[in-house]
Scaffold this active site. Structure first.
Site, PDB file in Angstrom:
ATOM      1  N   ASP A  15      -2.116 -15.086  11.403  1.00 24.79           N
ATOM      2  CA  ASP A  15      -3.301 -15.040  12.349  1.00 24.79           C
ATOM      3  C   ASP A  15      -3.198 -15.226  13.706  1.00 24.79           C
ATOM      4  O   ASP A  15      -2.248 -16.061  14.176  1.00 24.79           O
ATOM      5  CB  ASP A  15      -4.524 -15.999  11.704  1.00 24.79           C
ATOM      6  CG  ASP A  15      -5.627 -15.605  12.222  1.00 24.79           C
ATOM      7  OD1 ASP A  15      -6.082 -14.872  12.600  1.00 24.79           O
ATOM      8  OD2 ASP A  15      -6.639 -16.605  11.694  1.00 24.79           O
ATOM      9  N   ASN A  17      -3.079 -12.549  16.346  1.00 29.47           N
ATOM     10  CA  ASN A  17      -2.473 -11.490  17.198  1.00 29.47           C
ATOM     11  C   ASN A  17      -3.621 -11.041  18.248  1.00 29.47           C
ATOM     12  O   ASN A  17      -3.124 -11.044  19.404  1.00 29.47           O
ATOM     13  CB  ASN A  17      -2.173 -10.081  16.372  1.00 29.47           C
ATOM     14  CG  ASN A  17      -1.234 -10.419  15.613  1.00 29.47           C
ATOM     15  OD1 ASN A  17      -0.450 -11.216  15.620  1.00 29.47           O
ATOM     16  ND2 ASN A  17      -0.892  -9.710  14.405  1.00 29.47           N
ATOM     17  N   TRP A  20      -3.768 -13.956  20.819  1.00 27.51           N
ATOM     18  CA  TRP A  20      -2.573 -13.718  21.703  1.00 27.51           C
ATOM     19  C   TRP A  20      -2.841 -12.816  22.780  1.00 27.51           C
ATOM     20  O   TRP A  20      -2.257 -13.097  23.948  1.00 27.51           O
ATOM     21  CB  TRP A  20      -1.441 -13.549  20.825  1.00 27.51           C
ATOM     22  CG  TRP A  20      -0.011 -13.352  21.868  1.00 27.51           C
ATOM     23  CD1 TRP A  20       0.775 -14.749  21.792  1.00 27.51           C
ATOM     24  CD2 TRP A  20       0.441 -12.363  22.081  1.00 27.51           C
ATOM     25  NE1 TRP A  20       1.867 -14.406  22.542  1.00 27.51           N
ATOM     26  CE2 TRP A  20       1.956 -12.972  22.850  1.00 27.51           C
ATOM     27  CE3 TRP A  20       0.258 -10.996  22.089  1.00 27.51           C
ATOM     28  CZ2 TRP A  20       2.677 -12.190  23.324  1.00 27.51           C
ATOM     29  CZ3 TRP A  20       1.149 -10.233  22.984  1.00 27.51           C
ATOM     30  CH2 TRP A  20       2.493 -10.893  23.637  1.00 27.51           C
ATOM     31  N   ARG A  28      -5.700  -5.764  22.074  1.00 25.51           N
ATOM     32  CA  ARG A  28      -5.592  -6.255  20.745  1.00 25.51           C
ATOM     33  C   ARG A  28      -4.290  -5.447  20.055  1.00 25.51           C
ATOM     34  O   ARG A  28      -3.509  -6.489  19.450  1.00 25.51           O
ATOM     35  CB  ARG A  28      -6.585  -6.045  19.806  1.00 25.51           C
ATOM     36  CG  ARG A  28      -7.822  -7.188  20.370  1.00 25.51           C
ATOM     37  CD  ARG A  28      -9.125  -6.873  19.439  1.00 25.51           C
ATOM     38  NE  ARG A  28      -8.702  -7.229  18.082  1.00 25.51           N
ATOM     39  CZ  ARG A  28      -8.844  -8.292  17.303  1.00 25.51           C
ATOM     40  NH1 ARG A  28      -8.966  -9.330  18.172  1.00 25.51           N
ATOM     41  NH2 ARG A  28      -8.333  -8.446  16.095  1.00 25.51           N
ATOM     42  N   HIS A  32      -0.734  -7.167  17.975  1.00 26.06           N
ATOM     43  CA  HIS A  32      -0.529  -6.566  16.584  1.00 26.06           C
ATOM     44  C   HIS A  32       1.189  -6.068  16.852  1.00 26.06           C
ATOM     45  O   HIS A  32       1.984  -6.310  15.793  1.00 26.06           O
ATOM     46  CB  HIS A  32      -1.260  -5.271  16.183  1.00 26.06           C
ATOM     47  CG  HIS A  32      -2.496  -5.698  15.875  1.00 26.06           C
ATOM     48  ND1 HIS A  32      -2.912  -7.096  15.315  1.00 26.06           N
ATOM     49  CD2 HIS A  32      -3.798  -5.087  16.100  1.00 26.06           C
ATOM     50  CE1 HIS A  32      -4.227  -7.044  14.964  1.00 26.06           C
ATOM     51  NE2 HIS A  32      -4.704  -6.030  15.746  1.00 26.06           N
ATOM     52  N   GLU A  62     -11.207  -7.121   3.678  1.00 26.31           N
ATOM     53  CA  GLU A  62     -12.227  -7.305   4.664  1.00 26.31           C
ATOM     54  C   GLU A  62     -11.886  -6.718   5.849  1.00 26.31           C
ATOM     55  O   GLU A  62     -12.651  -6.417   6.970  1.00 26.31           O
ATOM     56  CB  GLU A  62     -12.529  -8.821   4.996  1.00 26.31           C
ATOM     57  CG  GLU A  62     -13.056  -9.387   3.792  1.00 26.31           C
ATOM     58  CD  GLU A  62     -12.311  -9.798   2.715  1.00 26.31           C
ATOM     59  OE1 GLU A  62     -11.014  -9.925   2.943  1.00 26.31           O
ATOM     60  OE2 GLU A  62     -13.034  -9.863   1.412  1.00 26.31           O
ATOM     61  N   TRP A  64     -11.225  -3.800   6.890  1.00 28.17           N
ATOM     62  CA  TRP A  64     -11.618  -2.313   7.077  1.00 28.17           C
ATOM     63  C   TRP A  64     -12.995  -2.723   8.110  1.00 28.17           C
ATOM     64  O   TRP A  64     -13.285  -1.589   8.398  1.00 28.17           O
ATOM     65  CB  TRP A  64     -11.914  -1.941   5.715  1.00 28.17           C
ATOM     66  CG  TRP A  64     -11.231  -1.528   4.977  1.00 28.17           C
ATOM     67  CD1 TRP A  64     -10.613  -2.194   3.967  1.00 28.17           C
ATOM     68  CD2 TRP A  64     -10.072  -0.381   5.004  1.00 28.17           C
ATOM     69  NE1 TRP A  64      -9.608  -1.496   3.244  1.00 28.17           N
ATOM     70  CE2 TRP A  64      -9.112  -0.561   3.965  1.00 28.17           C
ATOM     71  CE3 TRP A  64      -9.630   0.564   6.156  1.00 28.17           C
ATOM     72  CZ2 TRP A  64      -7.959   0.365   3.949  1.00 28.17           C
ATOM     73  CZ3 TRP A  64      -8.722   1.484   5.897  1.00 28.17           C
ATOM     74  CH2 TRP A  64      -7.891   1.199   4.677  1.00 28.17           C
ATOM     75  N   LEU A 126      16.174 -11.813  -0.605  1.00 32.89           N
ATOM     76  CA  LEU A 126      14.749 -12.225  -0.367  1.00 32.89           C
ATOM     77  C   LEU A 126      13.981 -10.894  -0.796  1.00 32.89           C
ATOM     78  O   LEU A 126      14.398  -9.962  -0.826  1.00 32.89           O
ATOM     79  CB  LEU A 126      14.525 -12.418   0.802  1.00 32.89           C
ATOM     80  CG  LEU A 126      13.180 -12.477   1.580  1.00 32.89           C
ATOM     81  CD1 LEU A 126      12.597 -13.645   1.125  1.00 32.89           C
ATOM     82  CD2 LEU A 126      13.066 -12.280   2.924  1.00 32.89           C
ATOM     83  N   ARG A 182      -8.449 -22.317   6.412  1.00 32.81           N
ATOM     84  CA  ARG A 182      -9.055 -21.814   5.470  1.00 32.81           C
ATOM     85  C   ARG A 182      -8.287 -20.668   4.730  1.00 32.81           C
ATOM     86  O   ARG A 182      -7.047 -20.161   5.384  1.00 32.81           O
ATOM     87  CB  ARG A 182     -10.436 -20.971   5.801  1.00 32.81           C
ATOM     88  CG  ARG A 182     -10.231 -19.998   6.803  1.00 32.81           C
ATOM     89  CD  ARG A 182     -11.805 -19.512   7.055  1.00 32.81           C
ATOM     90  NE  ARG A 182     -11.663 -18.454   8.098  1.00 32.81           N
ATOM     91  CZ  ARG A 182     -11.872 -18.911   9.495  1.00 32.81           C
ATOM     92  NH1 ARG A 182     -12.211 -19.865   9.691  1.00 32.81           N
ATOM     93  NH2 ARG A 182     -11.831 -17.598  10.458  1.00 32.81           N
ATOM     94  N   LEU A 183      -8.454 -20.374   3.282  1.00 32.99           N
ATOM     95  CA  LEU A 183      -7.386 -19.559   2.679  1.00 32.99           C
ATOM     96  C   LEU A 183      -7.752 -18.188   3.014  1.00 32.99           C
ATOM     97  O   LEU A 183      -7.019 -17.061   2.732  1.00 32.99           O
ATOM     98  CB  LEU A 183      -7.718 -19.710   1.253  1.00 32.99           C
ATOM     99  CG  LEU A 183      -6.976 -21.100   0.798  1.00 32.99           C
ATOM    100  CD1 LEU A 183      -6.854 -21.373  -0.777  1.00 32.99           C
ATOM    101  CD2 LEU A 183      -5.374 -21.076   1.165  1.00 32.99           C
ATOM    102  N   GLU A 195       1.855 -26.210  -1.440  1.00 29.76           N
ATOM    103  CA  GLU A 195       1.710 -27.137  -0.010  1.00 29.76           C
ATOM    104  C   GLU A 195       1.245 -26.403   0.935  1.00 29.76           C
ATOM    105  O   GLU A 195       1.705 -25.368   0.953  1.00 29.76           O
ATOM    106  CB  GLU A 195       3.112 -27.851   0.018  1.00 29.76           C
ATOM    107  CG  GLU A 195       3.641 -28.852  -0.818  1.00 29.76           C
ATOM    108  CD  GLU A 195       2.701 -30.114  -1.288  1.00 29.76           C
ATOM    109  OE1 GLU A 195       2.161 -30.530  -0.157  1.00 29.76           O
ATOM    110  OE2 GLU A 195       2.501 -30.253  -2.296  1.00 29.76           O
TER     111      GLU A 195
END
Length: 228
Positions: A15, A17, A20, A28, A32, A62, A64, A126, A182-183, A195
């Site tokens: 979160d 971009n 910044w 914007r 990105h 969300e 979109w 990974l 928040r998630l 965690e």
């Protein structure tokens, strides 16, 4: 750092971009673009550390609702990123996977996602997971439909086998940048015992040094998983 305490699965809400870029008087889109460079750095670093899964919230269900031109730019940036990163994935033994409802994307982008996944499928280090057109509520509803279609008994094992993250380990460490706490509809099931670490750093400024600090903090926490 003991292997038992080391996070096998790190999830990040990338979160900040836009903020910044705004702070620097830039569009914007510049934020990105810079954020995509950080994705590369953090992914390579996690691969070297021995992290097994790195799941990144790249585009939500969300998102979109953002301005049309910004969404179009994000789609082009995503396709460009994937094509450019194939060499990085192969060089660093990184497997690529995508989760979310990919059917909403252009055929070209869907094909690129599929192609990168196939070309990195045999890599054993990974796994970089991009959450694309992803929302946890949407994922859970789609999983319920799969349960019904497969006529499976409703239990945790069967339900998890129908999630986008089937076969992945649960999230050990969730990080969110930019100061928001928040998630945001992200991996609600998978984060059950994660965690959590929230940093005010905007994503384009997030560094491998800060990630190391967070992992060190994670290593000092006592995880009880509901016990004592």
């Amino acid at each position: 750092m003991s292997e038992s305490n080391f996070p096998k699965h790190i999830a990040i809400i990338m979160d900040g971009n836009g903020r910044w870029a705004k702070e620097r008087g830039l569009k914007r889109t510049a934020g990105h673009e810079e954020g995509a460079k950080v994705v590369r750095n953090i992914t390579i670093h996690c691969a070297k550390l021995g992290v097994k899964y790195l799941t990144l919230y790249a585009f939500s269900t969300e998102n979109w609702s953002r301005p049309k031109l910004e969404v179009e730019y994000l789609m082009k940036l995503l396709e460009k990123y994937l094509k450019n990163e194939l060499e990085t994935f192969l060089k660093n033994n990184i497997r690529f996977k995508a989760i979310g409802d990919l059917s909403k994307f252009s055929k070209s982008l869907q094909n690129t996602i599929k192609e990168i996944g196939e070309k990195t499928a045999n890599n054993s280090g990974l796994t970089q997971v991009l959450a694309l057109n992803y929302g946890s509520k949407d994922e859970i509803l789609r999983a319920i439909r799969k349960l019904n279609e497969r006529n499976l008994e409703v239990n945790e094992k069967n339900f998890e086998s129908c999630l986008d993250t089937a076969g992945f380990s649960e999230v050990d460490l969730l990080i969110r940048t930019s100061g928001e706490i928040r998630l945001s509809n992200y991996l609600l099931w998978q984060n059950a015992y994660a965690e959590m670490f929230f940093t005010s750093t905007l994503w384009p400024d997030f560094s491998t040094n800060e990630l190391d600090y967070i992992i060190d903090d994670f290593n000092k926490r006592q995880r009880r998983f509901g016990g004592v």
